[in-house]
Design an enzyme around this catalytic site. Structure first.
Site, PDB file in Angstrom:
ATOM      1  N   CYS A  88       0.835  -1.200   0.000  1.00 20.37           N
ATOM      2  CA  CYS A  88       0.000   0.000   0.000  1.00 20.37           C
ATOM      3  C   CYS A  88       0.878   1.262   0.000  1.00 20.37           C
ATOM      4  CB  CYS A  88      -1.002  -0.017   1.139  1.00 20.37           C
ATOM      5  SG  CYS A  88      -2.372   1.149   0.856  1.00 20.37           S
ATOM      6  N   HIS A 176      -3.892  -4.693   0.433  1.00 17.68           N
ATOM      7  CA  HIS A 176      -3.447  -5.045   1.787  1.00 17.68           C
ATOM      8  C   HIS A 176      -3.557  -6.559   2.014  1.00 17.68           C
ATOM      9  CE1 HIS A 176      -2.677  -1.255   3.932  1.00 17.68           C
ATOM     10  NE2 HIS A 176      -3.630  -0.735   3.201  1.00 17.68           N
ATOM     11  N   GLU A 178      -1.830  -8.318   3.976  1.00 15.33           N
ATOM     12  CA  GLU A 178      -1.450  -8.645   5.354  1.00 15.33           C
ATOM     13  C   GLU A 178      -2.614  -8.565   6.344  1.00 15.33           C
ATOM     14  OE1 GLU A 178      -1.415  -4.184   5.633  1.00 15.33           O
ATOM     15  OE2 GLU A 178      -1.392  -5.742   4.112  1.00 15.33           O
TER      16      GLU A 178
END
Length: 237
Positions: A88, A176, A178
């Protein structure tokens, strides 16, 4: 392999990244916010760099001076042929480090979003771990332009530049991967009013659709990290 993780914003925690790294027996050190004043040469003890997200802009160096050091460290790792991964804001910082202006979008890209690999993405050794169409959490107001020599790996309908590779050792993703349940609940706790006003279905469907979707995204991300770690370990010998 010892990885330096730059976390520009306390709200963008590493989430599932740490689980994935530990599964690959990779050690790491996290530099949080103002600790990122570390000089680029001090990062030489690390064999790879991962840069996480944040709410600031990639070109907001005047308000967040440590962003300059992060970008200098990105360039230094690139020159040394060391692996770099940006997520990001981290992806935008990579683009900015190589001279690309970051643009504000008309409106944010937000929510679990369908992402499609490009032809190059289908042939890429890291993105090979993903199906041709996959979904991850999106949460960004800005977008990057591709640096010179970068290869576009994935796109969404709203934001075409979603992932790129440079020089076989630098990867950047706008989404994203994660995000896990703990991280997304922390975002909802802090930004729930904005989410409710911007995309009320997200909050409404949090328990029935969003949280369950993270089971699939977690599996995909762990496989991405496993593949990236394998390439990174080869790169650093």
């Amino acid at each position: 392999m010892n990885v330096l993780i730059a976390q520009p914003d306390h709200r963008s925690a590493p989430g599932e990244l740490l689980v994935a790294l530990e599964a690959e027996a990779i050690t790491y050190r996290i530099l949080l916010e103002k600790e990122n004043f570390v000089l680029p040469e001090e990062a030489d003890a690390f064999e790879a760099l991962i840069v996480l997200g944040g709410v600031m802009g990639a070109d907001d160096d005047a308000d967040h001076p440590y962003l300059t050091n992060i970008k200098q460290t990105i360039v230094r790792f690139s020159e040394q042929g060391k692996p770099v991964l940006g997520i990001c804001l981290g992806a935008q910082l990579i683009a900015s480090a190589f001279g690309r202006k970051i643009e504000v979008m008309d409106e944010p890209e937000f929510g679990i979003t369908e992402i499609t690999k490009t032809k190059a993405g289908k042939e890429d050794p890291v993105f090979n771990a993903l199906p041709d169409t996959f979904a991850f959490m999106e949460y960004h107001n800005d977008r990057f332009n591709l640096p010179d020599g970068a290869t576009l790996l994935a796109s969404t309908a709203y934001c075409s530049n979603q992932a790129f590779r440079m020089n076989d050792n630098i990867y950047a993703v706008q989404f994203h991967p994660e995000v896990n349940e703990e991280l997304i609940r922390s975002w909802v706790a802090e930004q729930g009013d904005w989410m409710e006003s911007f995309q009320p279905d997200f909050i409404r469907n949090l328990e029935t659709e969003i949280i369950p979707a993270l089971i699939g995204t977690t599996k995909l991300f762990r496989e991405m990290v496993r593949t990236w770690a394998g390439l990174a370990k080869k790169a650093v010998g």
